[in-house]
Scaffold this motif. Sequence first.
Motif, PDB file in Angstrom:
ATOM      1  N   VAL A 114       0.832  -1.118  -0.068  1.00 13.26           N
ATOM      2  CA  VAL A 114       0.060  -0.013   0.056  1.00 13.26           C
ATOM      3  C   VAL A 114       0.894   1.284  -0.193  1.00 13.26           C
ATOM      4  O   VAL A 114       1.813   1.368   0.398  1.00 13.26           O
ATOM      5  N   ASN A 115       0.549   2.141  -0.736  1.00 14.50           N
ATOM      6  CA  ASN A 115       1.428   3.241  -0.812  1.00 14.50           C
ATOM      7  C   ASN A 115       0.931   4.354   0.164  1.00 14.50           C
ATOM      8  O   ASN A 115       1.694   5.086   0.805  1.00 14.50           O
ATOM      9  N   SER A 116      -0.380   4.561  -0.090  1.00 10.14           N
ATOM     10  CA  SER A 116      -0.739   5.698   0.658  1.00 10.14           C
ATOM     11  C   SER A 116      -2.497   5.381   1.272  1.00 10.14           C
ATOM     12  O   SER A 116      -2.872   6.065   2.254  1.00 10.14           O
ATOM     13  N   ASN A 117      -3.098   4.749   0.368  1.00 10.04           N
ATOM     14  CA  ASN A 117      -4.563   4.509   0.874  1.00 10.04           C
ATOM     15  C   ASN A 117      -4.789   3.411   1.806  1.00 10.04           C
ATOM     16  O   ASN A 117      -5.111   2.231   1.294  1.00 10.04           O
ATOM     17  N   TYR A 118      -4.760   3.782   2.858  1.00  9.83           N
ATOM     18  CA  TYR A 118      -4.846   2.662   3.999  1.00  9.83           C
ATOM     19  C   TYR A 118      -6.371   2.593   4.412  1.00  9.83           C
ATOM     20  O   TYR A 118      -7.028   3.417   4.117  1.00  9.83           O
ATOM     21  N   ALA A 119      -6.661   1.272   4.647  1.00  9.38           N
ATOM     22  CA  ALA A 119      -7.935   0.901   5.139  1.00  9.38           C
ATOM     23  C   ALA A 119      -8.419   1.278   6.552  1.00  9.38           C
ATOM     24  O   ALA A 119      -7.421   1.414   7.451  1.00  9.38           O
ATOM     25  N   GLN A 120      -9.637   1.688   6.960  1.00  8.69           N
ATOM     26  CA  GLN A 120      -9.733   1.930   8.299  1.00  8.69           C
ATOM     27  C   GLN A 120     -10.675   0.855   8.682  1.00  8.69           C
ATOM     28  O   GLN A 120     -11.966   1.097   8.355  1.00  8.69           O
ATOM     29  N   PRO A 121     -10.605  -0.111   9.302  1.00  8.98           N
ATOM     30  CA  PRO A 121     -11.337  -1.343   9.502  1.00  8.98           C
ATOM     31  C   PRO A 121     -12.426  -1.098  10.651  1.00  8.98           C
ATOM     32  O   PRO A 121     -12.262  -0.034  11.360  1.00  8.98           O
ATOM     33  N   ASP A 122     -13.606  -1.573  10.489  1.00  6.51           N
ATOM     34  CA  ASP A 122     -14.667  -1.504  11.693  1.00  6.51           C
ATOM     35  C   ASP A 122     -14.452  -2.532  12.646  1.00  6.51           C
ATOM     36  O   ASP A 122     -15.156  -2.408  13.669  1.00  6.51           O
ATOM     37  N   ILE A 123     -13.867  -3.856  12.175  1.00  6.38           N
ATOM     38  CA  ILE A 123     -13.621  -4.992  13.205  1.00  6.38           C
ATOM     39  C   ILE A 123     -12.232  -5.251  13.022  1.00  6.38           C
ATOM     40  O   ILE A 123     -11.721  -5.238  11.736  1.00  6.38           O
ATOM     41  N   ILE A 124     -11.639  -5.094  14.021  1.00  4.42           N
ATOM     42  CA  ILE A 124     -10.243  -5.846  13.878  1.00  4.42           C
ATOM     43  C   ILE A 124     -10.211  -7.293  14.694  1.00  4.42           C
ATOM     44  O   ILE A 124     -10.441  -7.261  15.825  1.00  4.42           O
ATOM     45  N   ILE A 125      -9.841  -8.432  13.802  1.00  4.80           N
ATOM     46  CA  ILE A 125      -9.539  -9.639  14.671  1.00  4.80           C
ATOM     47  C   ILE A 125      -8.301  -9.842  14.754  1.00  4.80           C
ATOM     48  O   ILE A 125      -7.571  -9.809  13.790  1.00  4.80           O
ATOM     49  N   ALA A 126      -7.870 -10.185  15.943  1.00  8.10           N
ATOM     50  CA  ALA A 126      -6.534 -10.356  16.355  1.00  8.10           C
ATOM     51  C   ALA A 126      -6.063 -11.745  16.770  1.00  8.10           C
ATOM     52  O   ALA A 126      -7.194 -12.510  17.375  1.00  8.10           O
ATOM     53  N   PRO A 127      -5.090 -12.563  16.568  1.00  9.17           N
ATOM     54  CA  PRO A 127      -4.859 -13.781  16.937  1.00  9.17           C
ATOM     55  C   PRO A 127      -4.383 -13.762  18.447  1.00  9.17           C
ATOM     56  O   PRO A 127      -4.036 -12.653  19.010  1.00  9.17           O
TER      57      PRO A 127
END
Length: 186
Positions: free
Chosen positions: A106-119
């Motif tokens: 990704v160069n600049s357009n990062y996503a903004q998640p609504d849900i973060i699933i972590a291990p």
Amino acid sequence: MKTLNNLRQNLLEIRLRSNRDDAQRKCLENKVASFFEQLNDCCVAIYWPINSEFDLRPLALNWARYHPNRAIALPIVQLNEPLKFGLWTESTAMQKGPQGINEPIVNSNYAQPDIIIAPCLGWSDQNKQLWRIGYGGGYYDRTLALYKNKQHNVQSVGVAYNTQKVAEGDWRPQEHDQALDLIISA
């Protein structure tokens, strides 16, 4: 109380055994699939599995397939910084991050998640809150704290086996640890 490094090593071995158990893995797979089935259109950040972590990728891809308003994101690591997220599909160009884990380019357009699933290496239920025990880098904790400070409403979810649950006397959350909203476990 075990040292944190000993606890993490023990939890890694427990997770490896649980992940090799077809019945346990299938049970967790069913619970994670059920979680995805309840979601509407949103952006869900998952993780690229390492060290016997449960693999969410097929379930996430199935959830997003044929639904243009559903997005999957993967973490992008910058050492000692909060995570950033890049959108991911099966055809996304990938690269190895600083820890050797695949991440989207990704160069600049990062996503903004609504849900973060972590291990999780482990997890604990203490003081009516759910806690994740990770590898100790603090990436998810920094990220969740950043989102809370920016007042971005993100749901935090951990994925683990029941065998990874840690009793309160064996581990206590530290000041920097961020509570999770949900643990998906089986």
